[in-house]
Design an enzyme around this catalytic site. Structure first.
Site, PDB file in Angstrom:
ATOM      1  N   TRP A 339       0.868 -68.975  -4.103  1.00 55.03           N
ATOM      2  CA  TRP A 339       0.661 -69.237  -5.531  1.00 55.03           C
ATOM      3  C   TRP A 339      -0.382 -68.299  -6.114  1.00 55.03           C
ATOM      4  O   TRP A 339      -0.297 -67.910  -7.283  1.00 55.03           O
ATOM      5  CB  TRP A 339       0.213 -70.686  -5.721  1.00 55.03           C
ATOM      6  CG  TRP A 339      -0.257 -71.004  -7.112  1.00 55.03           C
ATOM      7  CD1 TRP A 339       0.508 -71.323  -8.186  1.00 55.03           C
ATOM      8  CD2 TRP A 339      -1.617 -71.027  -7.583  1.00 55.03           C
ATOM      9  NE1 TRP A 339      -0.284 -71.551  -9.295  1.00 55.03           N
ATOM     10  CE2 TRP A 339      -1.588 -71.366  -8.943  1.00 55.03           C
ATOM     11  CE3 TRP A 339      -2.845 -70.789  -6.974  1.00 55.03           C
ATOM     12  CZ2 TRP A 339      -2.744 -71.486  -9.709  1.00 55.03           C
ATOM     13  CZ3 TRP A 339      -3.993 -70.904  -7.734  1.00 55.03           C
ATOM     14  CH2 TRP A 339      -3.941 -71.256  -9.079  1.00 55.03           C
ATOM     15  N   HIS A 340      -1.367 -67.896  -5.306  1.00 52.89           N
ATOM     16  CA  HIS A 340      -2.457 -67.078  -5.823  1.00 52.89           C
ATOM     17  C   HIS A 340      -2.023 -65.669  -6.200  1.00 52.89           C
ATOM     18  O   HIS A 340      -2.706 -65.004  -6.982  1.00 52.89           O
ATOM     19  CB  HIS A 340      -3.607 -67.012  -4.812  1.00 52.89           C
ATOM     20  CG  HIS A 340      -4.454 -68.241  -4.799  1.00 52.89           C
ATOM     21  ND1 HIS A 340      -4.098 -69.383  -4.122  1.00 52.89           N
ATOM     22  CD2 HIS A 340      -5.650 -68.512  -5.389  1.00 52.89           C
ATOM     23  CE1 HIS A 340      -5.032 -70.296  -4.300  1.00 52.89           C
ATOM     24  NE2 HIS A 340      -5.980 -69.799  -5.055  1.00 52.89           N
ATOM     25  N   GLY A 341      -0.928 -65.184  -5.658  1.00 51.34           N
ATOM     26  CA  GLY A 341      -0.513 -63.842  -6.053  1.00 51.34           C
ATOM     27  C   GLY A 341       0.441 -63.207  -5.071  1.00 51.34           C
ATOM     28  O   GLY A 341       0.661 -63.695  -3.961  1.00 51.34           O
TER      29      GLY A 341
END
Length: 492
Positions: A339-341
């Site tokens: 989700w962070h990247g």
């Protein structure tokens, strides 16, 4: 006069290198004007909602330009799907409505955040080259898509009544304080406040100002200073520094990230309070955690509880035996990392935390202290120190640009430590050490102290509140970096 008008228009227009953030002068000026209008219309609910939605969309436009239309589209889609869910009774069709929402939101994330990563992985498997596609990432897309998904899923689960007013839902989804970097606000927590036409009390306003000041100090005075003057240098070229300096750089980044992100959360929660809306805490002294599970009950609480409720529990949670529980923990954190990247480093970071949680839960039944040692200060301190260093090690993957950088940092720490450079380090980086200690001290002080400081500020005369606010703004202006330093989580 014409030149002045052109300057104002240029300042108010979208500028990709100058987003309107909480720590910018433009936001301060516009927010003061907005507050004046807000209080003038606060007893007229429809007009108040219109003013807030308009300001929120402009706030988002300043960071993402025409992509603010995506936010408008998600508002309309969620409202219609929620209303449709309230009318449909067939289980299959209800699941189809949820699937439409989830797939559309995840589809946006895949396109804007992960397309190049997935395409590069696929072409490398088939043995072909890949030229990355230029895709501009809309700010905060992960945060409002998570809010969108949780709303539809809660309506599907019948734990939330669907919103019957499009403006109320648009107010919730576009509300600017948590829009760019959280917290991940749930509809069930905010929609009742919107429906009740919540307005700020003097105590809420004072509490909000206190949180804004705390957030500014964390972000500008601590996080930005550590980053620009020390941490970035270490991670840009770790081979130039001793193992001790690399270790201090890793600890420095952990403090920087906490102060940067919790600083944003403090300001977002504070600004919402100034407007009359109360959010839950997003951080609860995570470096005091006694173990990895405790850490995730304290760090980015709105995300960790979102992952628990909408990923971990649907996967089966702890209902299907120990082995499946460990796997579900691992998969949930893996998804949290992704989700962070779009970077394998985030995937590794998520997998690392998934393993920590699984190992902790597996060992917990067998790792029992004698009763006479339980709760002793030295045991709690040891647990806290070990957990903190495990978290620091994980954040190296979060910050480093590649596994090569991680390898260089580890090599320096384990083969070229040189503790004897510590005195020279303290002397050469006196202000860095002082600011890092300030960040840790603010974090580790008893919660009762911060509650007492907040109560004292709220109870003090308005004049003294204004004087302290002016002093904090002065300190922030004097210590801020020459160039704007965006919030780290703005990219997620």
């Amino acid at each position: 006069m014409h030149d002045i008008i052109e300057k104002i228009i240029s300042l108010l227009a979208y500028r990709p290198d100058e987003p309107m953030l909480f720590n910018t002068g433009l936001f301060l000026v516009l927010f003061v004007l907005f507050i004046g209008v807000y209080h003038a219309v606060k007893h007229r609910p429809r007009l108040k909602m219109t003013v807030v939605i308009a300001f929120s969309l402009y706030f988002y436009y300043k960071s993402s330009a025409e992509y603010c239309l995506i936010l408008v589209g998600v508002c309309a889609s969620d409202y219609l799907l929620g209303r449709l869910l309230s009318k449909v009774r067939t289980p299959l069709w209800r699941k189809a409505i949820v699937a439409i929402n989830v797939l559309s939101n995840v589809g946006m994330l895949v396109w804007f955040k992960y397309f190049n990563l997935l395409a590069d992985a696929f072409t490398s498997i088939v043995g072909r080259g890949f030229d990355p596609v230029s895709v501009i990432l809309p700010a905060g897309i992960s945060f409002f898509t998570f809010r969108s998904i949780s709303y539809i899923v809660d309506v599907y689960r019948r734990t939330l009544e669907p919103c019957r007013d499009l403006m109320e839902y648009a107010f919730f989804l576009t509300f600017f304080p948590p829009l760019l970097a959280g917290p991940v606000v749930r509809a069930k927590d905010m929609l009742p406040q919107i429906h009740a036409n919540s307005n700020p009390t003097p105590a809420m306003t004072s509490e909000g100002l206190f949180l804004v000041m705390t957030g500014l100090i964390k972000k500008v005075v601590i996080a930005d200073y550590i980053s620009g003057n020390f941490v970035d240098r270490i991670f840009d070229n770790p081979a130039l520094y001793s193992g001790f300096e690399n270790l201090m750089g890793c600890i420095g980044f952990t403090i920087q990230l906490y102060c940067d992100f919790s600083g944003y959360s403090d300001m977002a929660i504070g600004i919402a309070l100034i407007l009359g809306y109360r959010f839950k805490d997003n951080f609860m002294a995570p470096f005091k955690a006694q173990n990895p599970s405790d850490f995730w009950r304290r760090w980015h609480i709105s995300l960790s509880t979102w992952l628990r409720d909408y990923v971990y529990i649907p996967l089966g949670g702890n209902r299907r035996g120990a082995s499946r529980t460990y796997l579900n923990n691992f998969l949930t954190m893996l998804i949290g990392g992704l989700w962070h990247g779009a970077s394998w480093m985030y995937v590794i970071w998520g997998a690392y935390h998934g393993l920590l949680l699984a190992v902790h839960k597996a060992l917990k039944p067998y790792w029992r202290l004698p009763d006479q040692l339980k709760g002793r200060p030295e045991i709690r301190l040891a647990n806290m120190a070990v957990t903190f260093m495990l978290i620091v090690a994980g954040f190296v993957f979060f910050r480093a640009s590649s596994l090569e950088t991680v390898g260089t940092i580890a090599t320096q720490i384990f083969t070229d430590f040189h503790i004897d450079v510590a005195p020279q380090f303290v002397e050469g980086y006196m202000m860095i050490v002082a600011v890092m200690l300030l960040g840790l001290t603010m974090h580790l002080l008893p919660r009762s102290w911060s509650i007492g400081a907040l109560a004292a500020y709220v109870a003090s005369p308005v004049l003294w509140q204004a004087v302290l606010l002016a002093a904090v703004i002065f300190i922030v202006v004097q210590t801020r970096q020459s160039e704007l330093v965006p919030f780290i989580y703005l990219q997620y």
